[in-house]
Design a protein around this motif. Structure first.
Motif, short mmCIF file in Angstrom:
data_model
loop_
_atom_site.label_atom_id
_atom_site.label_comp_id
_atom_site.label_asym_id
_atom_site.label_seq_id
_atom_site.Cartn_x
_atom_site.Cartn_y
_atom_site.Cartn_z
N ASN A 55 0.77 -1.11 -0.15
CA ASN A 55 -0.08 -0.09 -0.11
C ASN A 55 0.95 1.14 0.13
O ASN A 55 0.26 2.16 -0.51
N GLU A 70 -6.88 -4.44 0.55
CA GLU A 70 -8.02 -3.87 1.13
C GLU A 70 -7.92 -2.18 1.13
O GLU A 70 -8.10 -1.66 2.24
N VAL A 71 -7.35 -1.65 0.04
CA VAL A 71 -7.25 0.04 -0.04
C VAL A 71 -8.60 0.74 0.50
O VAL A 71 -8.64 1.64 0.89
N SER A 122 -10.89 -0.20 2.11
CA SER A 122 -11.60 -0.07 3.29
C SER A 122 -10.77 0.76 4.50
O SER A 122 -10.80 0.79 5.43
N THR A 123 -9.47 1.48 3.77
CA THR A 123 -8.46 2.00 4.63
C THR A 123 -9.29 3.64 5.15
O THR A 123 -8.52 4.28 6.12
N ASP A 134 -8.41 6.30 3.89
CA ASP A 134 -7.17 7.05 3.32
C ASP A 134 -7.61 7.55 1.88
O ASP A 134 -7.39 6.76 0.69
N GLN A 166 -6.63 -2.99 12.72
CA GLN A 166 -6.52 -3.58 11.36
C GLN A 166 -7.84 -4.58 11.34
O GLN A 166 -7.93 -5.04 12.53
N ASN A 173 0.33 0.00 4.87
CA ASN A 173 -0.55 0.47 5.88
C ASN A 173 -1.93 0.17 5.69
O ASN A 173 -2.76 1.14 5.74
N SER A 174 -2.03 -0.91 5.23
CA SER A 174 -3.47 -1.52 5.27
C SER A 174 -4.35 -1.66 6.47
O SER A 174 -4.01 -2.26 7.52
N THR A 175 -5.46 -0.91 6.54
CA THR A 175 -6.46 -1.10 7.69
C THR A 175 -7.70 -1.58 7.00
O THR A 175 -8.08 -1.46 5.95
N GLY A 176 -8.62 -1.82 7.90
CA GLY A 176 -10.15 -2.13 7.30
C GLY A 176 -10.93 -2.41 8.62
O GLY A 176 -10.55 -1.98 9.96
#
Length: 452
Positions: A84, A122-123, A125-126, A128, A380, A391-394
């Motif tokens: 990411n 999973e961009v 869902s970030t 960002d 996360q 820096n993937s989060t979700g």
């Protein structure tokens, strides 16, 4: 003599065709190979282990050259990933994309069978906005880089989504995407359609059960005997959560006008161990979910909206990742141990690819069921492997088909009940039927060959 040779040749050709079909029928089974751990076996050992199984595809979250090289000449398809954190640079600079390809793909391809490059994980869902806006340009530049070296049609470019991109998934016929990301998602889907790349997503029935820890929900999630749940919109009865989630995704894609876009399940699995306040993790449940999922895929029954075919499915995961943060379940998805032995047997070995009959689902004890699900302190999404450069989060996957008081159900038929009592799942029963048809077809072919 000539006739006998002709008959023999035809017979061997038929056997070869049969073997090709059988081999092809296993191509939908893949596995995730995360590396957030300090005790993993050597890549070469893992490559040999994979060759001893019916697993034919591997998904990496990055582009580790040692692993990619170890998989050379094995015939195993490889998904690799762009972190990411590299997306903004790749989106703004074609040379960056060209350089990434030169470093991470060209030295190994085609000996290493790289089939997909996932740009980001999973961009969408970030939350960002900058990262989300840069995703499509980064994918386009990666496609341009592939086209420049004439392999744009051989290696696909995609990205992986969490179920958080879904606004509605219950019932499956009402499946729809989050309108807040509608425009961006439409652009990504247009790219998928134009390039023939898959829409990759991570459904986890485990999360659905975690949020609704009742025995009937557990059986529904584990492909085990249950009364089924009827989609009020389509009137289709679903007998397992996996099909319901996949069909919700199919409905959402169809509703946006992307019926041609293929679905790939980039991650799905069940933890075999968890903390005392986690609902669902156990060896029995993990073995039941993964084993019955494989039997379901091998049966080629498909889903109600996509019958007669099995969607490519990447199991999570190859090994436990002992350095991951969060609850114990996050570090307990591995199908194999670092010493290369199986955590539990789900019929992946080529020596015995019959899925063992799983045990009865583990019903949570009274003190477990009411407790709230544990959320990783890092924020996360549960189960998403994250490398230091990502820096993937979700958010947790959206459950589907959680029953309500007015849900219509149909009792299990006597025939199904009989097979269940004998310890045979519906998917296994169908697989046995398919095998019987194949054997019968060979018996019927033989007299025809004799008269040629």
């Amino acid at each position: 003599m000539a006739n006998l040779l002709h008959i023999s040749s035809l017979f061997h050709l038929f056997c070869l065709f049969h073997l090709v079909c059988v081999a092809k029928s296993q191509s939908f089974i893949g596995i995730n190979y995360g590396q957030v751990a300090d005790n993993l076996p050597a890549p070469e050992a893992t490559a040999k282990l994979l060759q001893s199984t019916s697993i034919q595809k591997v998904r990496l979250y990055g582009s580790d050259p040692a692993i990619i090289k170890a998989l050379a000449n094995t015939g195993i398809g490889i998904m690799i990933g762009v972190a990411n954190g590299d997306i903004p640079a790749m989106a703004s600079d074609q040379n960056f994309a060209n350089g990434w390809l030169t470093t991470n793909v060209l030295p190994f391809y085609p000996a290493s069978k790289i089939i997909v490059i996932n740009v980001g994980n999973e961009v969408m869902s970030t939350n960002d906005q900058n990262l989300m806006a840069n995703l499509l340009p980064a994918m386009q530049n990666m496609q341009n880089a592939l086209n420049e070296v004439s392999i744009g049609g051989k290696i696909k470019v995609s990205t992986v989504h969490s179920m958080a991109v879904m606004k509605q998934s219950d019932p499956p016929s009402s499946g729809s995407f989050d309108p807040n990301i509608g425009d961006l998602l439409k652009g990504l889907l247009e790219f998928n359609k134009a390039t023939g790349s898959p829409f990759a997503i991570n459904p986890y029935p485990f999360f659905a059960y975690r949020d609704d820890p009742r025995p009937d929900t557990l059986a529904f999630c584990l492909f085990q005997p249950n009364a089924g749940r009827v989609d009020a919109g389509s009137k289709i009865k679903y007998t397992n959560m996996f099909d319901a989630q996949v069909d919700a995704i199919r409905s959402a894609l169809n509703a946006m006008g992307f019926k041609e876009v293929e679905i790939v399940i980039a991650e799905t699995g069940w933890p075999y161990k968890g903390d005392s306040n986690e609902v669902g993790p156990s060896i029995e449940n993990a073995k039941a979910y993964n084993g019955n999922l494989i039997a379901h895929l091998r049966s080629m029954v498909g889903t109600p909206l996509m019958p007669g075919t099995s969607v490519d499915t990447y199991l999570f995961a190859m090994y436990d990742e002992d350095l991951k943060p969060g609850p114990t379940s996050e570090r307990s998805f591995g199908l194999f141990k670092p010493d290369l032995t199986m955590t539990y047997d789900i019929g992946l070995s080529k020596a015995n690819n019959q899925v063992p009959t799983p045990k009865t689902p583990m019903t949570p004890s009274p003190e477990q069921a009411p407790k709230a699900p544990t959320t990783p302190s890092s924020g996360q999404m549960p189960r998403t492997p994250v490398t230091p450069s990502s820096n993937s989060t979700g958010t947790p996957a959206t459950p589907v088909l959680v029953p309500t008081p007015n849900t219509t159900v149909t009792p299990v038929s006597p025939k199904t009940e009989k097979s269940v009592k004998a310890g045979v799942s519906d998917a296994q029963l169908q697989a046995n039927i398919n095998l019987g048809i194949l054997v019968l077809s060979q018996i019927l072919w033989y007299p025809m060959l004799l008269h040629m």
